[in-house]
Write a protein that holds these residues in place. Structure first.
Motif, PDB file in Angstrom:
ATOM      1  N   PHE A  13     -24.811  17.103  68.195  1.00  0.00           N
ATOM      2  CA  PHE A  13     -25.588  18.153  67.532  1.00  0.00           C
ATOM      3  C   PHE A  13     -24.674  19.124  66.786  1.00  0.00           C
ATOM      4  O   PHE A  13     -24.830  19.339  65.586  1.00  0.00           O
ATOM      5  N   GLN A  14     -23.690  19.678  67.534  1.00  0.00           N
ATOM      6  CA  GLN A  14     -22.798  20.665  66.920  1.00  0.00           C
ATOM      7  C   GLN A  14     -22.041  20.052  65.746  1.00  0.00           C
ATOM      8  O   GLN A  14     -22.008  20.610  64.643  1.00  0.00           O
TER       9      GLN A  14
ATOM     10  N   VAL B 293     -24.172  19.355  62.584  1.00  0.00           N
ATOM     11  CA  VAL B 293     -24.440  20.522  61.732  1.00  0.00           C
ATOM     12  C   VAL B 293     -23.187  20.881  60.939  1.00  0.00           C
ATOM     13  O   VAL B 293     -23.272  21.234  59.754  1.00  0.00           O
ATOM     14  N   VAL B 294     -22.010  20.777  61.582  1.00  0.00           N
ATOM     15  CA  VAL B 294     -20.770  21.114  60.867  1.00  0.00           C
ATOM     16  C   VAL B 294     -20.560  20.144  59.703  1.00  0.00           C
ATOM     17  O   VAL B 294     -20.225  20.564  58.587  1.00  0.00           O
TER      18      VAL B 294
ATOM     19  N   THR C   6     -22.990  21.052  56.883  1.00  0.00           N
ATOM     20  CA  THR C   6     -22.636  22.266  56.144  1.00  0.00           C
ATOM     21  C   THR C   6     -21.358  22.049  55.336  1.00  0.00           C
ATOM     22  O   THR C   6     -21.202  22.621  54.265  1.00  0.00           O
TER      23      THR C   6
ATOM     24  N   VAL D  48     -30.066  17.524  58.784  1.00  0.00           N
ATOM     25  CA  VAL D  48     -29.782  18.844  58.210  1.00  0.00           C
ATOM     26  C   VAL D  48     -29.550  18.726  56.706  1.00  0.00           C
ATOM     27  O   VAL D  48     -29.979  19.584  55.930  1.00  0.00           O
TER      28      VAL D  48
ATOM     29  N   LEU E  83     -32.951  18.404  55.219  1.00  0.00           N
ATOM     30  CA  LEU E  83     -33.617  19.702  55.335  1.00  0.00           C
ATOM     31  C   LEU E  83     -33.131  20.656  54.253  1.00  0.00           C
ATOM     32  O   LEU E  83     -33.922  21.254  53.511  1.00  0.00           O
ATOM     33  N   LEU E  84     -31.791  20.779  54.127  1.00  0.00           N
ATOM     34  CA  LEU E  84     -31.236  21.692  53.131  1.00  0.00           C
ATOM     35  C   LEU E  84     -31.525  21.193  51.725  1.00  0.00           C
ATOM     36  O   LEU E  84     -31.695  21.993  50.802  1.00  0.00           O
TER      37      LEU E  84
ATOM     38  N   PHE F 169     -34.891  22.482  50.695  1.00  0.00           N
ATOM     39  CA  PHE F 169     -34.827  23.910  50.382  1.00  0.00           C
ATOM     40  C   PHE F 169     -34.094  24.131  49.063  1.00  0.00           C
ATOM     41  O   PHE F 169     -34.530  24.919  48.223  1.00  0.00           O
ATOM     42  N   LEU F 170     -32.950  23.424  48.864  1.00  0.00           N
ATOM     43  CA  LEU F 170     -32.159  23.626  47.653  1.00  0.00           C
ATOM     44  C   LEU F 170     -32.924  23.165  46.420  1.00  0.00           C
ATOM     45  O   LEU F 170     -32.885  23.822  45.382  1.00  0.00           O
TER      46      LEU F 170
END
Lengths: 261, 101
Positions: free
Chosen positions: A135-136, A139-140, A143, A225, A228-229, A232-233
């Protein structure tokens, strides 16, 4: 119900909650103790299965079914976002124009991108050994890719981010977790049971199914992610109303572009 | 020594979360939220929960503020477009779209 009566109900409910919470806090173990009944048992079970990160052992072995639920939450959230933020028939896409980036920002982001990406992959790969995990690290990783948007512009990000592929990887990660769980059934034990050999303690391949489930979550979270982004973007940068004439590009009468998916 | 660190981290969390509530401008709020995520990550690290601290760092101080900023940008752009077009009365389908969002 009148305003006064509603306030009374609220006051009674709040007071009851406060009393219950206070009563419950009296039974809590002392703050900061080094022994805990569940902690000791979890550590014992993790070490018995050669998993040095006890949190990973709890997440992907002892409570693997919980993690299936959590992974599915993110999967459904990404799916819902894609459906809600999709391009509708009265919207169209405007190609974003190349943006000028301040040189220090560009330098910093271009240096930070590979480092962050590597850290994310490291955190995923060592989830069963050291703090962190799918998970961690996922996300890294996600991003890190978006640092390209900061360093260059949106078109550069779109080039390294085919959303369709990431959506497929998202679904593949989710499916891999489900299928790895079913491997326990095939082996004749329970769903999501740790059926693989436990391996040598504190090596990358230790922990039986833990590293595999961890990797599945890593793939799912990183691509989830990104998707998802991306929704939004796209909405924030590219998609405008079809009858809008105040955008930046001169060729705004072209038909809406096809989605790159 | 560890207790001092815990109290400091707790105070930092309390201060930044109060600031996040008091900030009214969403753009400023997203910055304060990133700070809150950072101080929560610090608190979790001090409380010896590095796994949670990593999640908090990645989600709370990078992902959430970014999504908030993107939403604000979209809403502001729509507001600008709507402001220049609403009085022409030429926005087919604008009502059901607003109902959906």
């Amino acid at each position: 119900m009148s305003r006064r009566a509603r306030l009374w109900v609220l006051a009674v409910g709040g007071l009851g909650l406060a009393v219950l919470l206070f009563a419950a806090s009296l039974e809590l173990p002392g703050f900061g103790g080094d022994r805990h009944p569940y902690g000791a048992r979890a550590v014992e079970a993790a070490l018995a299965r050669h998993t040095s990160n006890v949190i990973a052992a709890v997440n992907f072995d002892q409570r693997a079914f919980d993690t299936l639920g959590e992974e599915s939450i993110l999967f459904c959230a990404a799916l819902g976002t894609v459906v809600l933020l999709r391009q509708t028939s009265d919207e169209r896409r405007v190609r974003p124009e190349p943006a000028r980036v301040a040189p220090p920002v560009r330098r910093y982001a271009l240096v930070a991108l590979p480092v962050t990406l590597l850290i994310g992959l490291y955190v995923i790969a060592h989830g069963q050994l050291s703090p962190g995990g799918g998970f961690q690290g996922g996300v890294v990783v996600a991003t890190a890719l978006h640092l390209l948007y900061i360093a260059v512009d949106y078109r550069a990000l779109e080039r390294i981010r085919p959303v369709g592929l990431y959506a497929m990887a998202d679904a593949a990660g989710e499916a891999a977790y489900l299928l790895l769980g079913a491997a326990g059934l095939v082996a004749g034990t329970a769903y999501l049971a740790n059926v693989l050999p436990y391996g040598t303690f504190n090596t990358l391949a230790s922990g039986g199914t833990v590293p595999l489930l961890n990797a599945a979550v890593g793939v799912e979270v990183a691509s989830g992610v990104v998707v998802l982004l991306a929704s939004f973007l796209d909405q924030a940068v590219e998609i405008v109303d079809a009858d809008d004439t105040s955008d930046r590009s001169p060729d705004h009468h072209t038909p809406p572009e096809e989605k790159p998916t | 020594m560890a207790d001092v660190l815990i109290v400091l981290a707790l105070a930092l969390v309390a201060a930044s979360s109060t600031a996040a509530v008091l900030a009214r401008d969403p753009v400023r709020q997203s910055t304060v939220l990133a700070l809150l995520g950072l101080s929560l990550a610090l608190l979790f690290a001090v409380l010896q929960a590095p796994d949670v601290a990593l999640s908090q760092l990645a989600v709370g101080s990078a992902l959430t503020p970014l999504m908030l900023l993107l939403s604000v940008r979209k809403v502001r752009r729509r507001g600008r477009e709507g402001g220049s077009h609403r009085n022409t009365g030429n926005r087919p389908g604008s009502t059901d779209r607003e109902g959906r969002r």
